[in-house]
Design a protein around this motif. Structure first.
Motif, PDB file in Angstrom:
ATOM      1  N   VAL A   4       0.824  -1.201   0.000  1.00 52.45           N
ATOM      2  CA  VAL A   4       0.000   0.000   0.000  1.00 52.45           C
ATOM      3  C   VAL A   4       0.871   1.268   0.000  1.00 52.45           C
ATOM      4  N   LEU A   5       2.015   1.213   0.653  1.00 52.13           N
ATOM      5  CA  LEU A   5       2.909   2.376   0.712  1.00 52.13           C
ATOM      6  C   LEU A   5       3.289   2.855  -0.684  1.00 52.13           C
ATOM      7  N   GLU A   6       3.443   1.927  -1.629  1.00 49.26           N
ATOM      8  CA  GLU A   6       3.774   2.310  -3.001  1.00 49.26           C
ATOM      9  C   GLU A   6       2.637   3.108  -3.654  1.00 49.26           C
ATOM     10  N   LEU A   7       1.398   2.756  -3.327  1.00 50.59           N
ATOM     11  CA  LEU A   7       0.259   3.524  -3.844  1.00 50.59           C
ATOM     12  C   LEU A   7       0.302   4.953  -3.315  1.00 50.59           C
ATOM     13  N   LEU A   8       0.608   5.093  -2.036  1.00 47.02           N
ATOM     14  CA  LEU A   8       0.676   6.433  -1.448  1.00 47.02           C
ATOM     15  C   LEU A   8       1.801   7.250  -2.092  1.00 47.02           C
ATOM     16  N   LYS A   9       2.949   6.632  -2.295  1.00 46.84           N
ATOM     17  CA  LYS A   9       4.083   7.329  -2.916  1.00 46.84           C
ATOM     18  C   LYS A   9       3.763   7.722  -4.353  1.00 46.84           C
ATOM     19  N   LYS A  10       3.141   6.819  -5.079  1.00 47.79           N
ATOM     20  CA  LYS A  10       2.791   7.053  -6.485  1.00 47.79           C
ATOM     21  C   LYS A  10       1.814   8.224  -6.626  1.00 47.79           C
ATOM     22  N   ARG A  11       0.893   8.323  -5.693  1.00 46.15           N
ATOM     23  CA  ARG A  11      -0.111   9.373  -5.713  1.00 46.15           C
ATOM     24  C   ARG A  11       0.452  10.716  -5.262  1.00 46.15           C
ATOM     25  N   GLY A  12       1.557  10.692  -4.546  1.00 45.80           N
ATOM     26  CA  GLY A  12       2.141  11.938  -4.049  1.00 45.80           C
ATOM     27  C   GLY A  12       1.612  12.261  -2.664  1.00 45.80           C
ATOM     28  N   ASN A  13       2.045  13.376  -2.149  1.00 45.32           N
ATOM     29  CA  ASN A  13       1.689  13.763  -0.786  1.00 45.32           C
ATOM     30  C   ASN A  13       0.292  14.388  -0.751  1.00 45.32           C
ATOM     31  N   VAL A  14      -0.710  13.536  -0.823  1.00 51.51           N
ATOM     32  CA  VAL A  14      -2.104  13.978  -0.816  1.00 51.51           C
ATOM     33  C   VAL A  14      -2.740  13.476   0.475  1.00 51.51           C
ATOM     34  N   ARG A  86       2.771  -1.704   4.880  1.00 52.02           N
ATOM     35  CA  ARG A  86       3.383  -2.909   4.299  1.00 52.02           C
ATOM     36  C   ARG A  86       2.353  -3.913   3.782  1.00 52.02           C
ATOM     37  N   VAL A  87       1.079  -3.665   4.051  1.00 54.00           N
ATOM     38  CA  VAL A  87       0.012  -4.568   3.596  1.00 54.00           C
ATOM     39  C   VAL A  87      -0.059  -4.545   2.072  1.00 54.00           C
ATOM     40  N   ASP A  88      -0.199  -5.697   1.493  1.00 50.19           N
ATOM     41  CA  ASP A  88      -0.323  -5.847   0.047  1.00 50.19           C
ATOM     42  C   ASP A  88      -1.666  -5.270  -0.405  1.00 50.19           C
ATOM     43  N   THR A  89      -1.691  -4.648  -1.575  1.00 53.40           N
ATOM     44  CA  THR A  89      -2.926  -4.032  -2.069  1.00 53.40           C
ATOM     45  C   THR A  89      -4.051  -5.058  -2.230  1.00 53.40           C
ATOM     46  N   ARG A  90      -3.715  -6.282  -2.578  1.00 53.40           N
ATOM     47  CA  ARG A  90      -4.734  -7.336  -2.701  1.00 53.40           C
ATOM     48  C   ARG A  90      -5.389  -7.607  -1.352  1.00 53.40           C
ATOM     49  N   ASP A  91      -4.574  -7.643  -0.284  1.00 49.94           N
ATOM     50  CA  ASP A  91      -5.117  -7.858   1.058  1.00 49.94           C
ATOM     51  C   ASP A  91      -5.947  -6.659   1.518  1.00 49.94           C
ATOM     52  N   ALA A  92      -5.515  -5.449   1.136  1.00 52.91           N
ATOM     53  CA  ALA A  92      -6.282  -4.248   1.465  1.00 52.91           C
ATOM     54  C   ALA A  92      -7.643  -4.290   0.786  1.00 52.91           C
ATOM     55  N   LEU A  93      -7.664  -4.699  -0.479  1.00 55.68           N
ATOM     56  CA  LEU A  93      -8.926  -4.806  -1.212  1.00 55.68           C
ATOM     57  C   LEU A  93      -9.837  -5.855  -0.579  1.00 55.68           C
ATOM     58  N   ALA A  94      -9.260  -6.982  -0.172  1.00 58.65           N
ATOM     59  CA  ALA A  94     -10.052  -8.035   0.481  1.00 58.65           C
ATOM     60  C   ALA A  94     -10.643  -7.523   1.799  1.00 58.65           C
ATOM     61  N   LEU A  95      -9.862  -6.775   2.562  1.00 61.48           N
ATOM     62  CA  LEU A  95     -10.344  -6.209   3.820  1.00 61.48           C
ATOM     63  C   LEU A  95     -11.485  -5.228   3.576  1.00 61.48           C
ATOM     64  N   MET A  96     -11.323  -4.377   2.573  1.00 61.39           N
ATOM     65  CA  MET A  96     -12.377  -3.414   2.235  1.00 61.39           C
ATOM     66  C   MET A  96     -13.663  -4.146   1.846  1.00 61.39           C
ATOM     67  N   ARG A 119     -10.905   3.070  -5.092  1.00 67.81           N
ATOM     68  CA  ARG A 119     -10.577   3.582  -6.428  1.00 67.81           C
ATOM     69  C   ARG A 119      -9.066   3.527  -6.675  1.00 67.81           C
ATOM     70  N   ASP A 120      -8.272   3.884  -5.658  1.00 68.71           N
ATOM     71  CA  ASP A 120      -6.813   3.821  -5.793  1.00 68.71           C
ATOM     72  C   ASP A 120      -6.362   2.398  -6.124  1.00 68.71           C
ATOM     73  N   ILE A 121      -6.936   1.446  -5.420  1.00 67.54           N
ATOM     74  CA  ILE A 121      -6.551   0.047  -5.645  1.00 67.54           C
ATOM     75  C   ILE A 121      -7.010  -0.425  -7.015  1.00 67.54           C
ATOM     76  N   MET A 122      -8.228  -0.092  -7.392  1.00 67.23           N
ATOM     77  CA  MET A 122      -8.740  -0.517  -8.705  1.00 67.23           C
ATOM     78  C   MET A 122      -7.906   0.099  -9.834  1.00 67.23           C
ATOM     79  N   ASN A 123      -7.544   1.374  -9.713  1.00 70.86           N
ATOM     80  CA  ASN A 123      -6.691   2.003 -10.725  1.00 70.86           C
ATOM     81  C   ASN A 123      -5.344   1.307 -10.824  1.00 70.86           C
ATOM     82  N   ASP A 124      -4.806   0.879  -9.684  1.00 66.40           N
ATOM     83  CA  ASP A 124      -3.532   0.168  -9.674  1.00 66.40           C
ATOM     84  C   ASP A 124      -3.661  -1.193 -10.346  1.00 66.40           C
ATOM     85  N   ILE A 125      -4.753  -1.893 -10.077  1.00 67.80           N
ATOM     86  CA  ILE A 125      -4.983  -3.200 -10.700  1.00 67.80           C
ATOM     87  C   ILE A 125      -5.122  -3.046 -12.209  1.00 67.80           C
TER      88      ILE A 125
END
Length: 142
Positions: A4-14, A86-96, A119-125
């Protein structure tokens, strides 16, 4: 899938957020200004909760309350689910999916790093699938 940290970095400091003492009306303006459906509520640098469009519709609009007279702290979701960076985006999506939520604050110990949405996770997928398709097309035509 990536952490998940990579998604945050990719999106920038938002890291748009609210304070608990803001009015719901001001919170709605912030949601509209940033075109998002939820914001973290921070008390200083600590996560106090999440304010979402759902909180507004269910606890203000349907209850007949005034958004100008109600504070965010009075209707926010205070007991929110968080995830580690450190949670994997797939696990984050499953939790959601399992919890029926669309936003997850990312917290490392006591430090709030940001929030991801479904939406962040779906865009990444989708981006991941498009890259795979491109590689396969290149492989086939080479």
């Amino acid at each position: 899938m990536r952490p998940v940290l990579e998604l945050l970095k990719k999106r920038g400091n938002v890291n748009w957020s609210l304070r608990p003492q803001e009015t719901v009306f001001d919170a709605l303006k912030t949601l509209a200004d940033h075109n998002v459906g939820a914001l973290m509520v921070l008390d200083g640098d600590k996560l106090a909760g999440i304010f979402s469009e759902r909180d507004y519709t269910r606890k203000i609009a349907l209850a007949g309350k005034s958004s100008k007279d109600t504070l965010v702290r009075d209707i926010m979701t205070a007991r929110c689910i968080t995830i580690s960076p450190r949670v994997d985006t797939r696990d984050a999506l499953a939790l959601m999916s399992q919890k029926g939520i669309r936003h997850l604050p990312v917290v490392d110990g006591d430090k709030v790093l940001g929030m991801i949405s479904i939406r962040d996770i779906m865009n990444d997928i989708i981006a991941d699938h498009e890259m795979t398709i491109s590689h396969l097309e290149h492989y086939i035509t080479s």
